[in-house]
Design a protein around this motif. Structure first.
Motif, PDB file in Angstrom:
ATOM      1  N   LYS A 131      35.793  42.079  36.409  1.00 26.80           N
ATOM      2  CA  LYS A 131      35.301  43.251  37.147  1.00 26.80           C
ATOM      3  C   LYS A 131      35.185  42.972  38.640  1.00 26.80           C
ATOM      4  CE  LYS A 131      32.977  45.865  33.556  1.00 26.80           C
ATOM      5  NZ  LYS A 131      31.921  46.851  33.318  1.00 26.80           N
ATOM      6  N   TYR A 152      38.690  42.900  40.061  1.00 27.11           N
ATOM      7  CA  TYR A 152      39.260  44.247  40.129  1.00 27.11           C
ATOM      8  C   TYR A 152      38.769  44.978  41.377  1.00 27.11           C
ATOM      9  CZ  TYR A 152      40.317  49.098  38.936  1.00 27.11           C
ATOM     10  OH  TYR A 152      40.771  50.391  38.970  1.00 27.11           O
ATOM     11  N   ARG A 174      41.169  46.168  44.494  1.00 33.04           N
ATOM     12  CA  ARG A 174      41.221  47.571  44.897  1.00 33.04           C
ATOM     13  C   ARG A 174      40.882  47.716  46.383  1.00 33.04           C
ATOM     14  NH1 ARG A 174      38.247  51.926  41.141  1.00 33.04           N
ATOM     15  NH2 ARG A 174      36.414  50.738  41.794  1.00 33.04           N
ATOM     16  N   ARG A 225      48.643  44.619  39.244  1.00 32.25           N
ATOM     17  CA  ARG A 225      47.528  44.988  38.382  1.00 32.25           C
ATOM     18  C   ARG A 225      46.961  43.769  37.675  1.00 32.25           C
ATOM     19  NH1 ARG A 225      50.136  49.171  34.420  1.00 32.25           N
ATOM     20  NH2 ARG A 225      51.914  47.798  34.804  1.00 32.25           N
ATOM     21  N   LEU A 226      45.691  43.871  37.317  1.00 35.42           N
ATOM     22  CA  LEU A 226      45.079  42.855  36.473  1.00 35.42           C
ATOM     23  C   LEU A 226      45.363  43.164  35.010  1.00 35.42           C
ATOM     24  CD1 LEU A 226      41.573  42.287  38.109  1.00 35.42           C
ATOM     25  CD2 LEU A 226      43.539  40.749  38.141  1.00 35.42           C
ATOM     26  N   GLY A 265      39.966  51.548  34.390  1.00 33.33           N
ATOM     27  CA  GLY A 265      40.616  50.884  35.517  1.00 33.33           C
ATOM     28  C   GLY A 265      42.126  51.018  35.439  1.00 33.33           C
ATOM     29  N   VAL A 300      44.423  49.067  35.056  1.00 34.68           N
ATOM     30  CA  VAL A 300      44.629  47.703  34.575  1.00 34.68           C
ATOM     31  C   VAL A 300      45.364  47.764  33.252  1.00 34.68           C
ATOM     32  CG1 VAL A 300      42.522  46.888  35.711  1.00 34.68           C
ATOM     33  CG2 VAL A 300      42.414  47.610  33.316  1.00 34.68           C
TER      34      VAL A 300
END
Length: 365
Positions: A240, A243, A247, A254-255, A272, A274
């Protein structure tokens, strides 16, 4: 406009893929498992030596004939060379199932993630050479490269060559930042040379459960006494925080959440932009659950949990803090060593499966 209801969806995972930006990939290249996953909204899949060993053990009747054919077709090949040809063919077969998604989504999804040989983790040039070769197996390949000292420059170079990469053997915020910066360097070099980047779809995996596993090892080794439930949140907290940082900085990758140990490794990341990539068994479990599908990605992990982990585990502090690990320390971080050892062992196990066909044990009737 008719609003979709829960009854409109096949499953919780299907609901997630249809109602949020969160994507589902299948953590297996098994055609049977991937077909199930696609039915529930999956738009990608992964493959590595551990997965191939599992596929071959479960589907040996389907693949034994092909192994025998390869032995005949490649009369001087070693068992290792035959084993990696199987990796290629299993990956190509899975990639074909995802090609329609790849075409529809212009490269962001619909890819099969194939892993470079983990034994190359110290050799940038060898990793890049294999990544280039693997990328040519199908138009919708994404190539896994380990987040090691040699892997970071390999990720940049592969990106420059137009290869979408999936950074693997990754557990920490510092590793993710190094990956993101390497991808950005590679993309900018391509752009300066007038080369396309719009159809590339790089991702950075965080093996959330493997960080949890490592802290549980340290808990026993160092006689730490805390609420055991806190250890289930370590990987979630790192994911988190990473992320939010990605962002804020606008990184163009992307994760991806992998190495599932509990439902939070799925449910806490819903909402997300993600990817979650659970194995088949976890997908079946999630789809049988009554866990509410709602956005949780922006909900912070409880402060008391994070503060306790930071205080009790120096390795969590290193994983959670930007600059907590240097590039030189990536290779010696506990989860990295444990994971590389497992992946390399799987390569030998894969060789052994081929050996049993190439040289059947005469002592076994």
């Amino acid at each position: 406009m008719i609003q979709a209801t829960a009854s409109s969806y096949k499953s919780p995972l299907h609901e997630m893929t249809q109602s949020t930006p969160t994507c589902l990939w299948n953590d297996s290249a098994s055609a049977q498992e991937l077909t199930y996953s696609i039915e529930h909204g999956a738009v990608g899949a992964t493959c590595n030596p551990v997965i191939v060993v599992g596929v071959l053990k479960n589907e040996i009747s389907a693949w034994k004939g092909r192994i025998q054919s390869l032995i005949r077709e490649l009369p001087t090949a070693t068992e290792n060379e035959i084993a990696w040809q199987l990796v290629r063919e299993i990956s190509i077969k899975a990639a074909a199932l995802l090609k329609p998604v790849f075409d529809e989504q212009h490269g962001k999804n619909g890819r099969l993630s194939i892993q470079t040989d983990p034994r190359l983790f110290r050799d940038t040039e060898a990793i890049v050479k294999q990544a280039i070769e693997f990328n040519q197996l199908a138009p919708n390949m994404i190539v896994k490269i380990p987040v090691t000292r040699a892997g970071i420059p390999a990720i940049e170079e592969a990106t420059y060559h137009g290869i979408s990469t999936n950074a693997t053997v990754c557990f920490t915020l510092p590793q993710c930042v190094a990956v993101a910066e390497a991808v950005e360097r590679g993309l900018k070099r391509r752009e300066r040379d007038g080369k396309d980047t719009a159809t590339m779809g790089p991702v950075c995996t965080i093996m959330v459960g493997r960080l949890d596993d490592w802290l549980k090892v340290l808990l026993e080794k160092n006689n730490v006494a805390i609420d055991p439930g806190y250890l289930e949140w370590a990987g979630v907290a790192v994911f988190k925080k990473t992320y939010q940082l990605f962002r804020a900085r606008g990184y163009r990758l992307r994760l991806l959440s992998a190495a599932f140990r509990n439902h939070m490794h799925w449910s806490e990341f819903i909402g997300g932009d993600v990817v979650i990539s659970p194995p088949h068994s976890w997908q079946v479990r999630f789809n049988a659950s009554d866990i509410e599908v709602r956005a949780r990605i922006d909900e912070p992990v409880q402060a008391v949990v994070v503060e306790t982990l930071l205080r009790q585990f120096p390795d969590f502090l290193r994983a959670y803090t930007e600059g907590g690990l240097t590039l030189e320390e990536f290779d010696t971080f506990g989860p990295t060593v444990r994971t590389l050892r497992q992946f390399i062992t799987a390569c030998h196990d894969l060789d052994g499966l081929v050996r049993d066909v190439l040289l059947p044990n005469p002592d076994v009737s």
